[in-house]
Design an enzyme around this catalytic site. Sequence first.
Site, PDB file in Angstrom:
ATOM      1  N   LEU A 158      52.748 -48.143   3.395  1.00 43.77           N
ATOM      2  CA  LEU A 158      52.816 -49.312   2.526  1.00 43.77           C
ATOM      3  C   LEU A 158      53.596 -50.404   3.253  1.00 43.77           C
ATOM      4  O   LEU A 158      54.497 -50.105   4.042  1.00 43.77           O
ATOM      5  CB  LEU A 158      53.523 -48.981   1.207  1.00 43.77           C
ATOM      6  CG  LEU A 158      52.821 -48.038   0.224  1.00 43.77           C
ATOM      7  CD1 LEU A 158      53.695 -47.815  -1.003  1.00 43.77           C
ATOM      8  CD2 LEU A 158      51.460 -48.576  -0.179  1.00 43.77           C
ATOM      9  N   ASP A 159      53.269 -51.662   2.963  1.00 45.04           N
ATOM     10  CA  ASP A 159      54.035 -52.777   3.514  1.00 45.04           C
ATOM     11  C   ASP A 159      55.504 -52.653   3.116  1.00 45.04           C
ATOM     12  O   ASP A 159      55.833 -52.026   2.108  1.00 45.04           O
ATOM     13  CB  ASP A 159      53.501 -54.117   2.974  1.00 45.04           C
ATOM     14  CG  ASP A 159      52.101 -54.433   3.466  1.00 45.04           C
ATOM     15  OD1 ASP A 159      51.648 -53.773   4.412  1.00 45.04           O
ATOM     16  OD2 ASP A 159      51.473 -55.338   2.882  1.00 45.04           O
ATOM     17  N   ARG A 160      56.352 -53.269   3.887  1.00 45.13           N
ATOM     18  CA  ARG A 160      57.800 -53.202   3.660  1.00 45.13           C
ATOM     19  C   ARG A 160      58.182 -53.561   2.221  1.00 45.13           C
ATOM     20  O   ARG A 160      59.030 -52.900   1.623  1.00 45.13           O
ATOM     21  CB  ARG A 160      58.501 -54.152   4.639  1.00 45.13           C
ATOM     22  CG  ARG A 160      60.009 -54.216   4.484  1.00 45.13           C
ATOM     23  CD  ARG A 160      60.629 -55.173   5.505  1.00 45.13           C
ATOM     24  NE  ARG A 160      62.053 -55.296   5.291  1.00 45.13           N
ATOM     25  CZ  ARG A 160      62.957 -54.441   5.766  1.00 45.13           C
ATOM     26  NH1 ARG A 160      62.560 -53.391   6.467  1.00 45.13           N
ATOM     27  NH2 ARG A 160      64.242 -54.608   5.534  1.00 45.13           N
ATOM     28  N   THR A 185      56.075 -53.701  -0.453  1.00 40.56           N
ATOM     29  CA  THR A 185      55.218 -53.076  -1.461  1.00 40.56           C
ATOM     30  C   THR A 185      55.866 -51.766  -1.884  1.00 40.56           C
ATOM     31  O   THR A 185      56.392 -51.021  -1.054  1.00 40.56           O
ATOM     32  CB  THR A 185      53.810 -52.818  -0.898  1.00 40.56           C
ATOM     33  OG1 THR A 185      53.213 -54.073  -0.547  1.00 40.56           O
ATOM     34  CG2 THR A 185      52.932 -52.124  -1.924  1.00 40.56           C
TER      35      THR A 185
END
Length: 306
Positions: free
Chosen positions: A140-142, A144
């Site tokens: 997951l993105d930082r 998110t």
Amino acid sequence: MVKIQRFGEWCEITVPSGWEGYTVDYIFRTIWSAPKKQTHHIRMQKQVLVNDEPANWALPLHEGDKLKLQLFQEEEFGVIPTYHEIEVLFEDDHLLVLNKPSGMDTHPNFPDQNNTLANAAAFHLQMQGEYRSIKHVHRLDRDTTGAVLFAKHPLAGAIMDKKLEERAIKRTYLALVHGKPLQKKGTIREPIGRDRHHPTRRRISPKGQPAVTHFELIEPHGNQDLTLIKCRLDTGRTHQIRIHLSHLGHPLAGDVLYGGKPVFPRQALHAVKLETPHPFTGEPVTSHAPFLDIPEIFKGIDPYLF
């Protein structure tokens, strides 16, 4: 149904009726789709027993046979175990699902980094006396939040990688977007590539990697000009949902990188549910991720409804 239990370093599987006549080689290569190199290593190290005898990989198995795999040897973590407060959504001997907070990378980007979810996962195993290399199956993105799947040993990791490739692992996201899309549901099929003019940004690009996002409108959100959307991914490109919804003309609230307004301190994106077949039993494993931080982003929404 496959019966499975652990004895020390060994995992014992009682051969089900559906595996009658299959060989150990067939199970590794076809049922589990284990990589050839990994299968060869396990075979050469004699890490498979049948009824407590070294396995003959070419002999048919019979219902009720005891297939044992040496899966739980101690090894280096691969990352620095570091304490971080984390929420465990699911765990057994093979898989670990954690609820990632915002502001945390999924895994280290350089050897000495110790403030990621992978570092926290390694510390969690260490505290349980499990010394094994933990592997993230997806990211997951930082900023998110939500459910992230880890494999607790290499064979589980290889099996789950294949299931991700085959789209057997289902990931459901909730997003708050600006405005209200005209379609109640739809699919965005736009390839994604790097933006040559920005080091971290991605963009829609004809020469990019294929990317498919399915979306469905859930409801307006409060009195703001925001709409709650449910998304499912067929692919897992970097920033995929953020780029696709921005391309649709409805960027994520808080996602200033892709045209969103700074109404929240981060993009309003949460991986609310993760569904996967178990690597060995095939039974469905479903994890729902409660909202951890900045609860006002998804205020009043029940994550267990999705």
